[in-house]
Write an enzyme that holds these catalytic residues in place. Structure first.
Site, PDB file in Angstrom:
ATOM      1  CG  PHE B 113      -2.374  -0.146   0.928  1.00 16.54           C
ATOM      2  CD1 PHE B 113      -2.836  -1.101   0.053  1.00 16.54           C
ATOM      3  CD2 PHE B 113      -3.305   0.705   1.528  1.00 16.54           C
ATOM      4  CE1 PHE B 113      -4.187  -1.217  -0.224  1.00 16.54           C
ATOM      5  CE2 PHE B 113      -4.654   0.593   1.247  1.00 16.54           C
ATOM      6  CZ  PHE B 113      -5.096  -0.359   0.374  1.00 16.54           C
ATOM      7  CG  ASP B 207     -24.642  13.336  12.174  1.00 16.56           C
ATOM      8  OD1 ASP B 207     -24.798  14.407  11.568  1.00 16.56           O
ATOM      9  OD2 ASP B 207     -25.030  12.244  11.732  1.00 16.56           O
ATOM     10  CD  GLN B 226      -6.024  10.187   3.004  1.00 10.43           C
ATOM     11  OE1 GLN B 226      -6.752   9.226   3.239  1.00 10.43           O
ATOM     12  NE2 GLN B 226      -4.740  10.197   3.292  1.00 10.43           N
ATOM     13  CG  HIS B 228      -8.597   7.691  -2.308  1.00 10.52           C
ATOM     14  ND1 HIS B 228      -8.207   7.206  -3.532  1.00 10.52           N
ATOM     15  CD2 HIS B 228      -8.359   6.707  -1.414  1.00 10.52           C
ATOM     16  CE1 HIS B 228      -7.758   5.964  -3.374  1.00 10.52           C
ATOM     17  NE2 HIS B 228      -7.834   5.640  -2.112  1.00 10.52           N
ATOM     18  CG  LEU B 238     -12.307   4.289  -2.596  1.00 12.64           C
ATOM     19  CD1 LEU B 238     -11.246   5.383  -2.657  1.00 12.64           C
ATOM     20  CD2 LEU B 238     -12.438   3.763  -1.176  1.00 12.64           C
ATOM     21  CB  THR B 240      -9.291  -0.002  -3.376  1.00 10.66           C
ATOM     22  OG1 THR B 240      -8.262  -0.234  -2.421  1.00 10.66           O
ATOM     23  CG2 THR B 240      -9.138  -1.030  -4.487  1.00 10.66           C
ATOM     24  CD  GLU B 241      -3.060   3.876  -0.916  1.00 11.77           C
ATOM     25  OE1 GLU B 241      -3.763   4.884  -0.709  1.00 11.77           O
ATOM     26  OE2 GLU B 241      -2.082   3.575  -0.219  1.00 11.77           O
ATOM     27  NE  ARG B 272      -5.217   6.336   0.606  1.00  9.98           N
ATOM     28  CZ  ARG B 272      -6.140   5.711   1.329  1.00  9.98           C
ATOM     29  NH1 ARG B 272      -6.843   6.365   2.218  1.00  9.98           N
ATOM     30  NH2 ARG B 272      -6.345   4.428   1.153  1.00  9.98           N
ATOM     31  CG  HIS B 340     -10.774   8.631   1.018  1.00 13.52           C
ATOM     32  ND1 HIS B 340     -11.820   7.813   0.641  1.00 13.52           N
ATOM     33  CD2 HIS B 340      -9.869   7.816   1.646  1.00 13.52           C
ATOM     34  CE1 HIS B 340     -11.543   6.563   1.014  1.00 13.52           C
ATOM     35  NE2 HIS B 340     -10.386   6.545   1.632  1.00 13.52           N
ATOM     36  NE  ARG B 375      -7.471   7.244   6.528  1.00  8.28           N
ATOM     37  CZ  ARG B 375      -7.632   6.280   5.611  1.00  8.28           C
ATOM     38  NH1 ARG B 375      -6.863   5.198   5.635  1.00  8.28           N
ATOM     39  NH2 ARG B 375      -8.522   6.407   4.654  1.00  8.28           N
ATOM     40  CG  LEU B 381     -10.653  -0.691   7.228  1.00  7.72           C
ATOM     41  CD1 LEU B 381     -10.509  -1.880   6.273  1.00  7.72           C
ATOM     42  CD2 LEU B 381     -12.089  -0.600   7.724  1.00  7.72           C
TER      43      LEU B 381
END
Lengths: 325, 560
Positions: B113, B207, B226, B228, B238, B240-241, B272, B340, B375, B381
């Protein structure tokens, strides 16, 4: 920026109903100018933003992963976010949007999903472990890519309930778990980490597994290609392997095959006796009489069809192929 | 009035993990969520979850990559803690039943990644979030707790310096209700819908941070947003990376693999912020493609072959086919960066504690700070689970000793009446029109490249929209599933956060991580190696600053 893509006039007919407030459901017409590739959800959100902020829908991710926006689109269960308006318009001339079936309407296109979630919970969707066989400490359970393949596409399920909405067995028997719950059951029944495979297969049989009509509407409506009906078929095979053909449903399936193997033709009288047993058959007698009256051909004594040998050969070849499993 | 010991708001991965920890600590727990837990935005995470469990990898390497990725704004004690916990957490999720992609030897497969020195990202095809969300929800389902799903948070009640509970709105009945709690965990997820071009779900409206800010809680580092690099053009869905992790490459309109100019060593797998700036620069300098949905560059996967694309990148294959009419097996995918992730959020320490006693936060709604100014893919995650668990443990400990919460009858009226009043107006502002203007303002003035004039203009416009929001009108008069009322509540939340983002970005006269000021292009460690803390004041956000925690890594120039 170059020119915007061409648009077409899209007529919508949308189900509107708030139980307790409205006397009956009605259909409201809207027309929008849209590029044909526009997803239905985008169109509904435009109706909300530009025409009518009282239209209720359930939605979130707009990319077919949260499972919120399943609804009936021209009578088919679809995710609104991945249904482009163009092809619907071409096929049907307009777009009729209604809430999902088999779940009570809360308002407009929003349904109360508790029947769906209840069935999902009932199949015990979690790993059941045997305390005598603990998980490996400080390491993942080994699982080969081949074992991962056995889940097929069930991990892709987004719980959108499109299958639950499409399922006729759910409609007639609210106790039927429905395609999603059974696909989930399959997912745990092939999980090498789960230690209750047999128990799961025994528990699901009475009033559960064998009510599936094999109509495949679930598979047709699934936006993620989970193919619930195929996994239900797998569960049935596994159930017979574990328990033999002892349930009414499994006996029916088993003797159906034996019947065909025998003479290439279904002997319905024999099948009924084999499925229900002699005592059971007595209970079904009134139904049997009704059928006999309506279908006199059933009174004829069945005989093997021409080419029955070929049918048997096909079955023998299939049985031989499956034997090593 | 309803009463619970621990109330967790939000039922994505962070909220669920917090709830599990609190239940396991013996507390009575309720989860309040605007979505059914399985519909949470955690499920949209694609690429994977980072843990240094590979043979040649190390916790130190993961820590260093995260520190560097954060552009040295991440708190190093939090990062060290996070990287140590990551291994056990990924194993725990495997034991809970997550179906991860496996290597041929049966171990967990890992993919490379961006910004990472090793293939460190554990994954489940390209639906890792969904796999984790299912496994955690199904594990949590074996425990006892109360679920309030499709309830919208409107207020956190703070009195006598500590939390007393929340007020939320039951979408199915239209009732505002008080839920008293000894401790509260806010795990409400993203706030990406402040922007128009965002990968986030419609429900991602910040919220938790907004309601906490309103209750006097400090927000941290909100200016770090960020973008993406690879979102589908028209919809910002999206990609994905993991697509680049598996070997996908980026090309401009001249057919040039332009990342060689921006990150010669790691190319598309730079972090990113670097890749997003590179794409925007290519477009600004005239080397992008042009189309009806704006300028773009190409993400090419064709050379990976049909089999790899369709097995490892199955979901994004569907996305490209369904939402862009592109088959990635044979065609390049038109992409452009989109909002993102919010690095900032409700300020917490490692235990999830906010600036108010009894109030905890975790996941994207919170800012520990793990990600600092940028990030790394695969860290969010893991953050939800590591710090969700911590917040749950802390909330349980606090609740075990806390006195019974006190909610007054006036709390509910004070919170709910002004919102109800929106429905009785004969004339006023349409919330969805305000939302659109806010999104356009943020896209235009508070994007990837920022400068003083743009930020001032953006602030002026957001404040004008805020003033109009005072006259917001809810047309829908029904009590049942009234989305018109919900969107008004959400726009109010987002306008507050938009203002905090701009004020923080305006004040920070440097470029660090995802915050790029063209008028201050260099990182300025002497003046700006500090966290922005925002408190709500009568005239808007009041800023203060707090120091960054260092352990072993001295700030260096960040080169990929």
């Amino acid at each position: 920026m170059s020119a915007p893509p061409p648009t077409v006039k899209v007529p919508f007919s949308i189900y509107r109903y708030e139980p307790g407030r409205d006397r009956s459901p009605r259909y409201q017409e809207y027309t929008l100018d849209l590029a044909p590739h526009t997803p239905l959800l985008t169109a509904l959100l435009r109706i909300r933003a530009e025409i009518d902020p009282t239209l209720s829908i359930r939605y979130s991710c707009r990319s077919a992963i949260c499972g919120s926006c399943a609804m009936q689109v021209n009578s088919k269960s679809r995710l609104a976010c991945e249904t482009p308006v163009g092809p619907e318009l071409e096929k049907h001339g307009r777009i009729v949007v209604e809430p999902m079936r088999n779940q009570p309407v809360v308002r407009d296109l929003v349904v109360d999903q508790s029947p769906f979630w209840t069935q999902y919970t009932k199949v015990e969707p979690h790993l059941k472990l045997d305390p005598r066989r603990p998980m490996p400490e400080g390491a993942p359970n080994p699982m080969t890519p081949a074992e991962v393949e056995r889940f097929y596409e069930t991990p892709r399920c987004i719980a959108c309930a499109a299958c639950f909405s499409a399922c006729p067995a759910v409609e007639v028997d609210p106790e039927f778990p429905g395609p999603m719950a059974l696909a989930k059951l399959y997912r745990y029944t092939v999980d090498p980490r789960d230690q209750a495979h047999q128990e799961r297969l025994l528990r699901i049989q009475p009033g559960g597994l064998w009510l599936c009509l094999r109509c495949h509407l679930c598979t047709e409506s699934c936006p993620k290609d989970v193919r619930p009906s195929e996994r239900i078929r797998d569960l049935k095979e596994m159930a017979i392997a574990v328990q033999g053909a002892t349930e009414q449903g499994s006996r029916h399936a088993f003797y159906f095959k034996e019947n065909l193997k025998d003479g290439g033709l279904l002997n319905e009288m024999k099948l009924a006796r084999q499925t229900y047993g002699l005592f059971g058959l007595v209970k079904e007698l009134p139904q049997g009489v009704r059928i006999m009256r309506k279908k006199p051909e059933m009174r004829k004594k069945p005989h093997p069809i021409e080419g029955a040998d070929e049918v048997r050969k096909i079955y023998d070849a299939l049985d031989a192929k499956e034997a090593p499993k | 009035m309803r009463r619970h010991e621990v109330v967790v708001v939000g039922a994505g991965l962070a909220g669920q993990r917090a709830a599990l920890a609190a239940v396991q600590a013996g507390r009575e727990v309720a989860i309040v969520s605007k979505l059914h837990p399985l519909r949470s935005h955690s499920g949209a995470a694609q690429g994977g979850i980072n843990a240094a469990i590979g043979k040649d990898d190390s916790i130190d390497a993961h820590t260093y990559d995260t520190v560097k990725g954060s552009d040295y704004l991440g708190d190093q004690d939090a990062i060290e803690f996070f990287c140590r916990e990551a291994g056990p957490i990924v194993l725990e999720m495997e034991h809970f039943g997550t179906i991860f992609t496996r290597a041929p030897d049966g171990t967990l497969a890992q993919r490379p990644f961006g910004g990472a020195g090793f293939p460190r990202t554990v994954y489940a095809a390209d639906r890792t979030g969904l796999a984790l969300l299912q496994a955690l929800w199904e594990r949590l389902g074996t425990e006892r707790f109360t679920l309030y799903d499709e309830w919208d948070l409107t207020t956190v009640v703070v009195r006598d310096g500590r939390v007393q509970g929340i007020i939320a709105f039951d979408r199915k009945t239209g009732e505002f209700e008080e839920i008293a709690a000894k401790s509260v965990v806010l795990a409400t997820g993203p706030a990406g819908r402040i922007y128009g071009r965002t990968t986030n779900a419609h429900s991602c409206t910040g919220d938790g941070p907004a309601v906490a800010y309103d209750a006097g809680v400090l927000l941290k580092d909100m200016e770090f947003v960020q973008f993406h690099p690879t979102a589908l053009l028209e919809t910002s869905i999206l990609i994905t990376e993991g697509a680049r992790g598996e070997g996908g490459i980026l090309k401009n309109a001249q057919g040039e693999r332009f990342m060689s100019r921006y990150a010669p060593r790691v190319l598309e797998l730079a972090s990113r912020d670097v890749v997003s700036r590179a794409i925007v620069t290519e477009v600004l300098e005239g080397r992008g493609f042009a189309g009806p949905y704006g300028s773009y560059v190409h993400l090419e996967l064709m050379h990976l072959g049909k089999e790899k694309i369709e097995s490892r990148l199955q979901e994004i294959c569907d996305y490209a086919r369904h939402f862009a009419g592109i088959d990635p097996v044979t065609q390049p995918i038109p992409i452009y960066p989109a909002q993102h992730y919010m690095m900032g959020g409700i300020g917490t320490n490692i235990q999830g504690q906010t600036s108010v006693a009894g109030l905890f936060a975790a996941g994207e709604a919170a800012c520990v700070s793990l990600h600092g100014a940028n990030r790394l893919g695969g860290n969010s995650l893991m953050e939800t689970l590591v710090f969700g668990k911590q917040a749950g443990i802390s909330a349980a400990e606090y609740a075990a000793k806390a006195p019974a919460p006190v909610l007054h009858a006036t709390d509910l009226a004070a919170a709910a009446d002004p919102l109800r009043a929106w429905s009785s107006r004969k004339d006023g502002e349409d919330p969805s029109a305000l939302r659109l203007e806010m999104q356009q303002t943020m896209d235009r003035y508070v994007g990837i490249f920022r400068n003083e004039a743009d930020l001032l203009e953006g602030l002026k416009r957001i404040r004008a929209i805020k003033a109009r929001f005072d006259r917001v009108r809810v047309v829908d008069q029904s009590r049942v599933y009234n989305l018109n009322l919900e969107e008004a509540i959400e726009v109010g939340h987002m306008l507050d956060l938009a203002e905090v983002i701009i004020v923080g970005a305006y004040a920070r006269t440097e470029s660090r991580g995802a915050h790029s000021r063209t008028d201050f292009p260099k990182r300025d460690d002497a003046r700006w190696m500090k966290h922005t803390m925002a408190a709500k004041g009568p005239e808007g956000p009041r800023l203060s600053y707090s120091p960054v925690t260092y352990t072993r890594w001295e700030p260096k120039e960040r080169v990929y």
